[in-house]
Design an enzyme around this catalytic site. Structure first.
Site, PDB file in Angstrom:
ATOM      1  N   GLU A 190       0.834  -1.205   0.000  1.00  0.00           N
ATOM      2  CA  GLU A 190       0.000   0.000   0.000  1.00  0.00           C
ATOM      3  C   GLU A 190       0.877   1.268   0.000  1.00  0.00           C
ATOM      4  OE1 GLU A 190      -2.871   0.705  -0.686  1.00  0.00           O
ATOM      5  OE2 GLU A 190      -3.356   2.578   0.292  1.00  0.00           O
ATOM      6  N   LYS A 244       0.788   4.112  -2.879  1.00  0.00           N
ATOM      7  CA  LYS A 244       0.514   5.535  -2.609  1.00  0.00           C
ATOM      8  C   LYS A 244       1.560   6.411  -3.299  1.00  0.00           C
ATOM      9  CE  LYS A 244      -2.693   5.538  -1.647  1.00  0.00           C
ATOM     10  NZ  LYS A 244      -3.600   4.454  -1.488  1.00  0.00           N
TER      11      LYS A 244
END
Ligand code: G6P
Length: 620
Positions: free
Chosen positions: A493, A497
């Site tokens: 993640e 991002k």
């Protein structure tokens, strides 16, 4: 993926459409345009670029009127140019349309319409629908219909939809049919706002906020006629539909930026509250379990389940991976997380004891919806973990759990991730306590969950340190993100991002697995971000870190407060509060969100509107 607005009523429509498009801009920002019908004249203004540019044009070339449609585009067919912007006109301007979706047979239709003499001004798939409408209108007039008669117009729409293959949410206006907007849906969401002597149309409820709280969600294969005098909905196969009016819960302040510079930052800082919202009313200390009212399955049904499939895209998939670990650890139910785009076409063996969860912030992601429908078709119980109340997936699933995180506007998902992980933890606790998790273990988890909003508030105190780290590293062009066990999905993640909003190449990997390839990338120019809070295999991850240092790779560590040893190996350390291992994703994701945010800002990127991306991916 493309936003649609429409209005009929008494208000001046131009400003209203532009305001609505601003609110839908997260769905795409390649171009924007509106068409307004006034006294038998169809006027169009459209422009490549942001809604702001369209607003500028409307200032110098305003359009009057009380009926109109608008569109903000995420390009699928044809580049982001003025010509490819919606609305598109059909024939000689007898019809204007806006479209969200993909018309798969556009090439065939385009050839047929070109042979009939229709001239195309764009490369879009949408323009074929515009000309097809004009063509069918012409034919209906020859057969005795009238362009100002709504029944003729509806017949024209029906004949056109019969020919279209693919997905669409359409807003249509016929030049000679005054004060009328027609909407049609197949696969792309549309909401109708119900006012007094006025009706609104939008891809989601956000443009309606402040105007009406009463909404009707259009279902697939429905066609709606919006006129100031009333709303009529027909299902293309089953006929007239009684509009089922829902009351919107969303309040206006939810979509205001407040004191924040960007939605992403606002949403990162909302996380203590949004995690609290996800937990509220769902912890039962007496029974040492969670309360999952919306699953619509009895304890007996759930006890039968011997396999869980979680399906999702993007950040929601990463939350699903944390969910897999949680469900297997707490409930001991074999769980898999599947990319929805793959699951929809794969045919993995699943028995009648397999429970399927779609995880989605928007509730509209085309692949997730298709995977859910495919599983439903096969007879599996399908549930949703969803943020957007009333979204297609929330409505089509047999039951589910809402995140209650409020609207997420920033294209890069932040607060939805932590809310999804929180809800998956509650689910794992619930299913665990139905199986062999002990009462004291359940109580312990409840206590730890209750502490999370505070822990997340404390985590946010790392902001200044993250800013310092971002300032040191923002010029690097390659990053590795490494973590193990619960922190492997966090590494994925974190890398996502950074990629999404700063356009830096970043790879997330299980920390030890990096020896099998990615370590070849390591040098002084490739920083590694290690997610390394305390836990059972902490020393192993430290060894992985040493391996990177030995190759002169700069190391940034996300570590537990008080861990001074790590500072001897890592070049920079960002501290987060010490929490149980299964809760670490909830704190460790936050510095990574902030890091991506500040790196992107320092590189001059548009944080809330990253290039090529859209918040809601409603095309395949
Ligand atoms: C897009 C968004 C991501 C999101 C993904 C899945 O790619 O940019 O932020 O994670 O879609 O969306 P969903 O609404 O289904 O969670």
């Amino acid at each position: 993926m493309c936003g649609i607005v429409g209005y009929v009523g008494f208000r001046s429509v131009s400003d209203l459409l532009v305001e609505g498009l601003h609110r839908l801009e997260y769905r795409g920002y390649d171009s924007a345009g509106i068409a307004i019908l006034h006294e038998g004249k169809m006027s169009v203004r459209k422009k490549a670029g942001r809604v702001l540019e369209l607003a500028g044009i409307l200032q110098s070339q305003p359009i009057l009127g009380h009926a109109g449609i608008g569109h903000t585009r995420w390009a699928t067919h044809g580049a982001a140019t003025d010509q490819n912007s919606h609305p598109h006109l059909g024939g000689n301007g007898e019809v204007a349309i806006v479209h969200n979706g993909v018309i798969e047979n556009y090439d065939t239709l385009r050839k047929q319409l070109t042979a009939l003499g229709y001239v195309f001004h764009s490369q879009t798939d949408t323009e074929v629908a515009a000309h097809l409408l004009a063509h069918n209108l012409e034919e209906q007039i020859i057969l005795g219909g009238s362009a100002s008669d709504i029944e003729t117009c509806l017949k024209v729409v029906e004949l056109t939809l019969e020919k279209l293959k693919g997905t669409y949410g359409l807003g249509i206006m016929f030049r000679d049919c005054p004060d009328t907007v027609i909407a049609a849906r197949c696969g792309s969401p549309l909401v109708i706002g119900v006012g007094k002597d006025e009706y609104f149309l939008a891809s989601d409820a956000s443009p309606l906020v402040g105007y009406t709280k009463e909404v009707v969600y259009l279902s697939d294969h429905e066609v709606a006629v919006l006129q100031p005098t009333g709303l009529r909905i027909d299902h293309r196969k089953t006929g007239s539909v009684f509009p089922n009016v829902h009351v919107l819960e969303q309040v206006s302040a939810d979509i205001e930026l407040g004191d924040y510079e960007h939605y992403m930052l606002k949403e990162i800082f909302e996380q203590p509250q949004t995690v609290e919202n996800a937990i509220r009313g769902r912890l039962d200390s007496e029974e040492a379990t969670s309360v999952m009212g919306g699953l619509n399955l009895t304890a007996k049904d759930l006890r039968r389940i011997d396999r869980i499939v979680l399906t999702a895209c993007g950040t929601s998939w990463h939350a699903g991976l944390v969910g897999e670990f949680l469900l297997e650890e707490f409930a001991r139910v074999p769980t898999e997380v599947e990319y929805a785009s793959e699951l929809r076409y794969r045919n993995p063996p699943m028995t009648d004891r397999t429970l399927v969860f779609a995880i989605t912030q928007s509730g509209e992601t085309a692949d997730t919806l298709a995977a859910l429908r495919e599983c439903k078709r096969k007879g599996h119980p399908t549930l949703a973990i969803c943020n957007t109340v009333g979204s297609t997936i929330a409505r089509e699933a047999d039951g589910g759990i809402y995140l209650h995180a409020g609207p997420e506007i920033g294209v890069a998902s932040t607060k939805a991730f932590t809310s999804q992980v929180t809800v998956l933890t509650l689910l794992a606790l619930y299913l665990g306590r139905m199986r062999h998790m002990s009462y004291p273990a359940g109580r312990r988890i409840i206590g730890q969950l209750r502490d999370m909003p505070d822990k997340i508030s404390k985590t946010l105190q790392c902001h200044d340190k993250v800013l310092e780290v971002a300032d040191k590293y923002f010029r690097f062009n390659n990053f590795l993100y490494l973590g193990r066990l619960y922190n492997f999905p966090v590494a994925l993640e974190g890398a996502l991002k950074l990629k999404e909003i700063s356009y830096i190449h970043a790879e997330g990997y299980p920390a030890a697995e990096m020896k099998h390839g990615p370590i070849a990338l390591v040098d002084e120019q490739t920083p590694s971000v290690f997610v390394i809070p305390r836990g059972g295999i902490y020393p192993k991850v430290v060894s992985n870190m040493e391996e990177i240092k030995a190759r002169r790779g700069p190391v940034i560590a996300i570590a537990c407060e008080g861990d001074t040893d790590i500072a001897r190996v890592a070049d920079d350390v960002i501290y987060v509060p010490d929490v149980e291992e299964y809760l670490q994703p909830l704190v460790c994701a936050i510095p990574l969100q902030l890091l991506a945010y500040h790196v992107a800002l320092l590189r001059g990127c548009n944080v809330d509107r990253p290039r090529n991306l859209a918040k809601s991916v409603t095309v395949e």
